[in-house]
Design a protein around this motif. Structure first.
Motif, short mmCIF file in Angstrom:
data_model
loop_
_atom_site.label_atom_id
_atom_site.label_comp_id
_atom_site.label_asym_id
_atom_site.label_seq_id
_atom_site.Cartn_x
_atom_site.Cartn_y
_atom_site.Cartn_z
N VAL A 117 38.98 45.59 50.68
CA VAL A 117 37.94 45.13 49.75
C VAL A 117 38.48 43.98 48.90
O VAL A 117 37.76 42.99 48.67
CB VAL A 117 37.46 46.29 48.85
N MET A 118 39.72 44.09 48.45
CA MET A 118 40.32 43.02 47.66
C MET A 118 40.40 41.73 48.48
O MET A 118 40.08 40.65 47.97
CB MET A 118 41.72 43.42 47.20
N CYS A 119 40.78 41.84 49.74
CA CYS A 119 40.83 40.66 50.61
C CYS A 119 39.43 40.08 50.80
O CYS A 119 39.26 38.85 50.82
CB CYS A 119 41.43 41.03 51.97
N GLY A 120 38.43 40.96 50.94
CA GLY A 120 37.06 40.50 51.08
C GLY A 120 36.59 39.73 49.86
O GLY A 120 35.91 38.70 49.98
N ILE A 121 36.95 40.20 48.68
CA ILE A 121 36.56 39.52 47.43
C ILE A 121 37.25 38.16 47.32
O ILE A 121 36.61 37.16 46.97
CB ILE A 121 36.91 40.40 46.21
N VAL A 122 38.54 38.12 47.63
CA VAL A 122 39.28 36.85 47.53
C VAL A 122 38.71 35.82 48.51
O VAL A 122 38.46 34.66 48.15
CB VAL A 122 40.78 37.08 47.79
N LEU A 123 38.50 36.23 49.76
CA LEU A 123 38.00 35.31 50.78
C LEU A 123 36.54 34.93 50.54
O LEU A 123 36.12 33.83 50.88
CB LEU A 123 38.16 35.94 52.17
N GLY A 124 35.77 35.86 49.95
CA GLY A 124 34.35 35.60 49.72
C GLY A 124 34.04 34.94 48.39
O GLY A 124 32.89 34.60 48.12
N PHE A 125 35.07 34.74 47.56
CA PHE A 125 34.85 34.15 46.23
C PHE A 125 34.23 32.76 46.29
O PHE A 125 33.28 32.47 45.54
CB PHE A 125 36.16 34.13 45.46
N PRO A 126 34.71 31.85 47.16
CA PRO A 126 34.07 30.53 47.24
C PRO A 126 32.58 30.61 47.62
O PRO A 126 31.77 29.85 47.08
CB PRO A 126 34.88 29.81 48.33
N TYR A 127 32.25 31.53 48.52
CA TYR A 127 30.84 31.66 48.90
C TYR A 127 30.02 32.22 47.74
O TYR A 127 28.87 31.82 47.53
CB TYR A 127 30.70 32.58 50.12
N LEU A 128 30.60 33.14 46.96
CA LEU A 128 29.92 33.66 45.77
C LEU A 128 29.63 32.53 44.79
O LEU A 128 28.52 32.45 44.22
CB LEU A 128 30.80 34.73 45.11
N LEU A 129 30.60 31.64 44.58
CA LEU A 129 30.39 30.49 43.70
C LEU A 129 29.28 29.59 44.23
O LEU A 129 28.48 29.05 43.46
CB LEU A 129 31.69 29.69 43.57
N TRP A 130 29.26 29.42 45.54
CA TRP A 130 28.23 28.57 46.16
C TRP A 130 26.84 29.15 45.95
O TRP A 130 25.89 28.41 45.66
CB TRP A 130 28.51 28.39 47.65
N GLU A 131 26.70 30.47 46.06
CA GLU A 131 25.40 31.11 45.83
C GLU A 131 24.99 30.99 44.36
O GLU A 131 23.81 30.78 44.06
CB GLU A 131 25.47 32.59 46.24
N ILE A 132 25.95 31.12 43.45
CA ILE A 132 25.65 30.94 42.02
C ILE A 132 25.20 29.50 41.76
O ILE A 132 24.24 29.27 41.00
CB ILE A 132 26.88 31.29 41.17
N TRP A 133 25.88 28.55 42.40
CA TRP A 133 25.50 27.14 42.26
C TRP A 133 24.09 26.89 42.79
O TRP A 133 23.30 26.16 42.17
CB TRP A 133 26.51 26.26 42.97
#
Length: 293
Positions: A117-133
């Motif tokens: 789960v931690m790896c998923g959060i780290v790798l998915g963080f840029p996509y999360l930022l993109w969705e927020i943007w």
């Protein structure tokens, strides 16, 4: 019914309609935000699934990497000692003391789950930022969109640099110090797997988040809540706060590790001053152009 009462009634109905429209607009925005967050969670779930597939390599090479004497950081430290003997032989780490144990029946299963789960959060963080943007972008003016167009890229780069710095530098120094620290020869160092993983997670993710400081200053400067003058006059207070943050992030009491964390934070603070000054310069230029016309 008098004309005054009719006017008041019509005004009340109009205001009620405006309120209902605003409430509907608010809930519509919540629904849009929910969709963006759902897509981000799905992306994190996909990366978590990929991490499950490679869980053996992740656990052996990444999670337990800093526990091994052949870890990249330790090898580089030994090479430094070879080229600069004055640093002392103690800087070359050839053995990591301490033993990691599991004290719970579901401990190793929880380890695998938490790490993935931690790896998923780290790798998915840029996509999360993109969705927020994507959620924020429609509410911005054209000039604001252009000035913030690199938000996702720069925020992701800073986060990744923070993750790398936290893992290869802070984790390595902390684990080497903590596993070898003893107050008595009668006490044997054995650590639970939860304690070990939580230390790595806190150090790595914490450093990644702290490296977002220039982005936070950029946003605050845009909102007019931060100025370069204020940041320059607050350097001494910032230094104290940075040292406190470094002391909290690093679970080790040694000064070397704390200063190693604090050094890039000082650099980030100075970079943030330049970011704030750049925003202020653009604002003054825009104001001068507006009043000139």
């Amino acid at each position: 019914m008098s004309d005054t009462n009719k006017s008041s009634l019509l005004k009340a109905i109009g205001n009620k309609g405006t309120t209902l429209e605003a409430e509907m607009s608010f809930f519509d925005h919540l629904d849009v935000l929910r969709k963006h967050l759902i897509r981000a969670v799905i992306a994190i779930g996909v990366f978590t699934g990929i991490a499950f597939y490679f869980n053996e390599d992740i656990l052996d090479k990444i999670i337990f990497g800093p526990k091994k004497p052949d870890f990249w950081t330790y090898r580089m430290m030994c090479k430094l000692v070879e080229h600069f003997p004055s640093l002392g032989k103690d800087m070359c780490i050839t053995k990591i003391n301490g033993e990691i144990i599991n004290t719970e029946m579901a401990g190793q299963f929880n380890l695998q789950l938490n790490v993935c789960v931690m790896c998923g959060i780290v790798l998915g963080f840029p996509y999360l930022l993109w969705e927020i943007w994507r959620f924020i972008k429609p509410a911005l003016h054209e000039k604001e969109r252009k000035s913030a167009s690199g938000f996702v890229f720069f925020a992701s780069v800073l986060f990744i640099i923070g993750i790398i710095f936290g893992y290869f530098i802070i984790c390595a120094l902390s684990i080497n110090f903590l596993t070898g620290y003893t107050v008595s020869s009668e006490i044997k160092n054995t650590f639970t797997i939860d304690s070990y993983v939580s230390s790595i997670t806190t150090l790595t993710l914490g450093t990644g988040i702290i490296f977002e400081l220039p982005i936070i200053i950029f946003i605050l400067s845009k909102l007019g809540l931060m100025t370069p003058k204020l940041m320059r006059s607050s350097r001494r207070y910032a230094a104290v706060i940075i040292l406190i943050i470094a002391a909290i992030v690093t679970p080790t009491p040694d000064v070397l590790t704390m200063l190693t964390v604090a050094a890039p934070l000082f650099l980030l603070y100075e970079a943030s001053i330049f970011v704030s000054a750049y925003i202020e310069k653009k604002k003054k230029k825009a104001d001068a152009s507006f009043y000139a016309n």
